[in-house]
Design a protein around this motif. Structure first.
Motif, PDB file in Angstrom:
ATOM      1  N   ARG A   1       0.839  -1.207   0.000  1.00 24.78           N
ATOM      2  CA  ARG A   1       0.000   0.000   0.000  1.00 24.78           C
ATOM      3  C   ARG A   1       0.871   1.253   0.000  1.00 24.78           C
ATOM      4  O   ARG A   1       0.549   2.248  -0.644  1.00 24.78           O
ATOM      5  CB  ARG A   1      -0.916  -0.012   1.215  1.00 24.78           C
TER       6      ARG A   1
ATOM      7  N   ALA B   1       0.041   0.251  -4.234  1.00 22.92           N
ATOM      8  CA  ALA B   1      -0.741  -0.889  -4.739  1.00 22.92           C
ATOM      9  C   ALA B   1      -2.219  -0.699  -4.405  1.00 22.92           C
ATOM     10  O   ALA B   1      -2.559  -0.305  -3.292  1.00 22.92           O
ATOM     11  CB  ALA B   1      -0.235  -2.189  -4.110  1.00 22.92           C
ATOM     12  N   THR B   2      -3.056  -0.977  -5.369  1.00 20.54           N
ATOM     13  CA  THR B   2      -4.500  -0.916  -5.118  1.00 20.54           C
ATOM     14  C   THR B   2      -4.941  -2.224  -4.449  1.00 20.54           C
ATOM     15  O   THR B   2      -4.217  -3.229  -4.478  1.00 20.54           O
ATOM     16  CB  THR B   2      -5.279  -0.758  -6.431  1.00 20.54           C
ATOM     17  N   ASP B   3      -6.131  -2.190  -3.862  1.00 20.46           N
ATOM     18  CA  ASP B   3      -6.660  -3.407  -3.230  1.00 20.46           C
ATOM     19  C   ASP B   3      -6.791  -4.530  -4.264  1.00 20.46           C
ATOM     20  O   ASP B   3      -6.541  -5.699  -3.958  1.00 20.46           O
ATOM     21  CB  ASP B   3      -8.035  -3.133  -2.608  1.00 20.46           C
TER      22      ASP B   3
ATOM     23  N   TYR C   1      -4.954  -5.083  -6.836  1.00 24.03           N
ATOM     24  CA  TYR C   1      -3.631  -5.645  -7.106  1.00 24.03           C
ATOM     25  C   TYR C   1      -3.218  -6.615  -5.996  1.00 24.03           C
ATOM     26  O   TYR C   1      -2.759  -7.729  -6.261  1.00 24.03           O
ATOM     27  CB  TYR C   1      -2.619  -4.507  -7.218  1.00 24.03           C
TER      28      TYR C   1
ATOM     29  N   LEU D   1      -8.590  -7.057   3.594  1.00 28.34           N
ATOM     30  CA  LEU D   1      -8.075  -5.746   3.173  1.00 28.34           C
ATOM     31  C   LEU D   1      -8.943  -4.625   3.726  1.00 28.34           C
ATOM     32  O   LEU D   1      -8.438  -3.558   4.091  1.00 28.34           O
ATOM     33  CB  LEU D   1      -8.017  -5.676   1.642  1.00 28.34           C
ATOM     34  N   GLU D   2     -10.231  -4.895   3.796  1.00 28.32           N
ATOM     35  CA  GLU D   2     -11.138  -3.903   4.390  1.00 28.32           C
ATOM     36  C   GLU D   2     -10.784  -3.708   5.864  1.00 28.32           C
ATOM     37  O   GLU D   2     -10.699  -2.576   6.342  1.00 28.32           O
ATOM     38  CB  GLU D   2     -12.580  -4.402   4.247  1.00 28.32           C
TER      39      GLU D   2
ATOM     40  N   ARG E   1     -10.003   4.219  -1.546  1.00 31.44           N
ATOM     41  CA  ARG E   1      -8.677   3.616  -1.332  1.00 31.44           C
ATOM     42  C   ARG E   1      -7.892   3.496  -2.638  1.00 31.44           C
ATOM     43  O   ARG E   1      -6.680   3.647  -2.658  1.00 31.44           O
ATOM     44  CB  ARG E   1      -8.824   2.239  -0.679  1.00 31.44           C
ATOM     45  N   ASP E   2      -8.586   3.243  -3.724  1.00 28.65           N
ATOM     46  CA  ASP E   2      -7.878   3.144  -5.003  1.00 28.65           C
ATOM     47  C   ASP E   2      -7.327   4.509  -5.418  1.00 28.65           C
ATOM     48  O   ASP E   2      -6.209   4.606  -5.952  1.00 28.65           O
ATOM     49  CB  ASP E   2      -8.817   2.608  -6.092  1.00 28.65           C
TER      50      ASP E   2
ATOM     51  N   ALA F   1      -4.313   5.104  -3.442  1.00 31.17           N
ATOM     52  CA  ALA F   1      -3.211   4.276  -3.968  1.00 31.17           C
ATOM     53  C   ALA F   1      -2.588   4.936  -5.195  1.00 31.17           C
ATOM     54  O   ALA F   1      -1.361   4.974  -5.338  1.00 31.17           O
ATOM     55  CB  ALA F   1      -3.724   2.878  -4.312  1.00 31.17           C
ATOM     56  N   LEU F   2      -3.427   5.458  -6.062  1.00 32.72           N
ATOM     57  CA  LEU F   2      -2.894   6.109  -7.272  1.00 32.72           C
ATOM     58  C   LEU F   2      -2.139   7.391  -6.906  1.00 32.72           C
ATOM     59  O   LEU F   2      -1.111   7.702  -7.500  1.00 32.72           O
ATOM     60  CB  LEU F   2      -4.034   6.403  -8.246  1.00 32.72           C
TER      61      LEU F   2
ATOM     62  N   ARG G   1      -0.522   7.861  -4.208  1.00 24.10           N
ATOM     63  CA  ARG G   1       0.755   7.484  -3.579  1.00 24.10           C
ATOM     64  C   ARG G   1       1.844   7.203  -4.612  1.00 24.10           C
ATOM     65  O   ARG G   1       3.030   7.226  -4.295  1.00 24.10           O
ATOM     66  CB  ARG G   1       0.573   6.249  -2.710  1.00 24.10           C
ATOM     67  N   ARG G   2       1.427   6.902  -5.820  1.00 24.66           N
ATOM     68  CA  ARG G   2       2.446   6.691  -6.862  1.00 24.66           C
ATOM     69  C   ARG G   2       3.141   8.008  -7.219  1.00 24.66           C
ATOM     70  O   ARG G   2       4.152   8.003  -7.899  1.00 24.66           O
ATOM     71  CB  ARG G   2       1.798   6.062  -8.094  1.00 24.66           C
TER      72      ARG G   2
ATOM     73  N   VAL H   1       4.276  -2.663  -9.027  1.00 27.43           N
ATOM     74  CA  VAL H   1       2.893  -2.465  -8.586  1.00 27.43           C
ATOM     75  C   VAL H   1       2.111  -1.630  -9.603  1.00 27.43           C
ATOM     76  O   VAL H   1       0.933  -1.897  -9.855  1.00 27.43           O
ATOM     77  CB  VAL H   1       2.900  -1.782  -7.194  1.00 27.43           C
ATOM     78  N   ALA H   2       2.786  -0.660 -10.194  1.00 23.75           N
ATOM     79  CA  ALA H   2       2.113   0.206 -11.165  1.00 23.75           C
ATOM     80  C   ALA H   2       2.038  -0.432 -12.541  1.00 23.75           C
ATOM     81  O   ALA H   2       1.464   0.152 -13.464  1.00 23.75           O
ATOM     82  CB  ALA H   2       2.846   1.543 -11.254  1.00 23.75           C
TER      83      ALA H   2
END
Lengths: 298, 225
Positions: A209, A213-215, A217, A294-295, B70-71, B74-75, B77-78, B105-106
């Motif tokens: 994370r 990384a997305t959940d 992934y 993950l949640e 959360r997604d 995550a994006l 954070r890149r 990861v990306a």
């Protein structure tokens, strides 16, 4: 160093590599998938064998009937001849044949031994009836025989065919139910293993994370890992199961449902589907577990 | 890049940070200081979406962090490189693989990036340690590997939480130079530290804004630095 850097960019270093390769969940998933696949093969074999047996009993018994004539010795030839006459004109009867003395002796031999004095015993005369494509009116035939051949008893095998067919059908459903239970048990075990792996790898998830990384992934990495393990374990279990079923003693036509376990023809395709189905179960179970964990970790 | 507007953060019934307003513009350099337990790490975590504010608004690249999911975090954070004091790595992967992890990861890891990784490892002086596993590294090597991982995606912002906490003076100066170099390349840098000597050493080379957390609030540090 170049080799290490190449490894960093190779497919090996991709999403599947981010999950640590070791841990007891590896063995747990492999073993449970193998054991469940092994049991699934037996459940399949049982279900298919029961189905085959039911079909065979149904076909064989539905196409034949027996007429038994009990009469004094001097009356026996006349009643037999009359019964054959009636049968020859009865719609649905393809062939009717009186068993010879030697054939009747052969039927009794397993119980009374080879030296049975058949001519001194009041043994009824048996007439074997082969049914044709046309439906045989059993009730009508019984009425005619009652009037003209008083010593004749018509047996269309329904009395003992139906419970046998019901038992075979029950076994078939039992096999199918066992398959469902096996799939459910495997889903539960994979879920437990995935939960344990995800919880044990909370640090790994935190790092992933941290680097964006997305959940999807992270879940995908675990799902692929567990699906692959389940596939491998199930493939091994299926192989062993098929081998064990193949090594079961074959008693040919005399075999029942237990000794007739095995696969025939297109039935061989069913065990081939077991590893794929196990992988599918693992995929669904791990995905659900990953989403939940993950949640929680978020 | 990163903006705080009247942000508060509470945990366990107590308010750790309150009324924080902050902006990290492009190519700026910030120090975040304050006593241990003041909330430096918490503030950094709010900066990269690891924590969500309990009041106020945090915007990452003009987007409200509470609305992007959360997604979305995550994006974001890149585009934010993070260096932790405890340098979290995947211990089963080599240093090279760990440094390349953000690319992996990306989905951007490819053969064309190999030379970039090679250059990066050379830049942080870890060329010879590329094959090593993280537990085999010294404290300084871990910090440099973490810095290399933080910048491999060429992020807009670099956040470092006590990056010199586990290293000696020479190594801390070396890490500081690397961070200053990144700032000169146009990156926004924020370093959380309680090491005032590090701040003093940096101010000789870079125009840095020093922020102090005191009594749950953020204030510009005075001339004592």
């Amino acid at each position: 160093m170049r080799a290490d850097i190449s490894a960093a960019f190779s497919r090996e270093a991709g999403a599947d590599r981010v999950v640590p390769p070791s841990g007891f969940t590896v063995q747990l998933t492999l073993f449970s998938a193998a054991a469940m696949a092994f049991l699934a093969v037996f459940a399949l074999a049982l279900s298919l064998a029961a189905g085959r047996l039911a079909d065979r009993w149904g076909d064989e018994l539905a196409r034949s009937a027996t007429l038994r004539i009990s009469a004094p010795a001097e009356e026996m030839p006349r009643q037999t001849a009359r019964a054959l006459e009636i049968l020859s004109t009865t719609p649905g009867v393809a062939e009717a044949r009186a068993l010879s003395d030697s054939e009747q002796r052969g039927l009794l031999e397993p119980w009374f031994g080879p030296d049975l004095p058949l001519d001194q015993l009041p043994v009824p005369q048996l007439i074997e009836i082969a049914e044709g494509p046309e439906r045989l009116d059993a009730a009508g035939l019984r009425l005619r025989l009652q009037a003209e051949v008083p010593g004749a008893v018509f047996d269309d095998h329904a009395r003992w065919r139906e419970p046998l067919l019901a038992a075979a059908g029950g076994l078939r459903w039992l096999g199918a139910a066992a398959l469902l239970l096996i799939a459910g048990a495997m889903a539960a075990m994979v879920t437990l293993a995935a939960n344990a792996a995800l919880a044990a790898n909370a640090q790994v998830i935190a790092v992933l994370r941290l680097v964006g990384a997305t959940d999807a992934y992270i879940a995908g990495a675990f799902v692929r890992r567990f699906t692959l393990r389940a596939l491998m374990g199930a493939a091994a279990g299926t192989g062993l199961g098929v081998l064990a079923v193949t090594l079961m003693p074959d008693t040919g036509d005399t075999g029942g449902v237990l000794t007739g376990l095995g696969f025939e023809g297109a039935g061989w395709l069913w065990p081939l589907a077991v590893p794929s189905l196990a992988a599918l179960v693992a995929l669904v179970a791990t995905r659900a577990a990953a989403r939940r964990v993950l949640e929680d970790l978020a | 890049m990163i903006e705080f507007d009247q942000v508060a953060y509470s945990y366990g019934g107590g308010e750790l940070l309150s009324e924080l307003s902050l902006s990290l513009p492009p190519a700026s350099f910030h120090f975040l200081t304050g006593p241990s337990g003041a909330g430096k790490t918490t503030l950094l975590k709010l900066c990269y979406g690891a924590l969500l504010p309990t009041a106020g608004q945090v915007r990452l690249f003009d987007r409200d962090v509470t609305r992007i999911g959360r997604d979305g975090v995550a994006l974001a954070r890149r585009r934010i490189g993070v260096v932790h004091q405890d340098c979290q790595f995947l211990d089963h992967l080599s240093v090279a693989e760990n440094v390349a992890l953000p690319l992996t990861v990306a989905g951007e890891a490819n053969a064309a990036m190999e030379s970039d990784l090679s250059e990066l490892l050379t830049w942080v002086g870890l060329t010879d340690r590329a094959h090593a596993l993280p537990p085999e590294l010294s404290g300084g090597e871990r910090q440099r590997a973490a810095l290399a991982r933080a910048v491999i995606m060429s992020p807009d912002v670099i956040l470092a939480d006590e990056p010199t906490g586990n290293v000696d003076w020479d190594m801390s100066q070396r890490l500081l130079r690397l961070l200053i170099e990144l700032n000169r390349m146009g990156k926004t840098v924020m370093i959380a530290t309680h090491d005032l000597s590090l701040i003093r050493a940096a101010k000789a080379h870079v125009q840095a804004r020093v922020l102090r957390i005191s009594n749950r609030r953020l204030q510009l540090a005075g001339a004592d630095l």
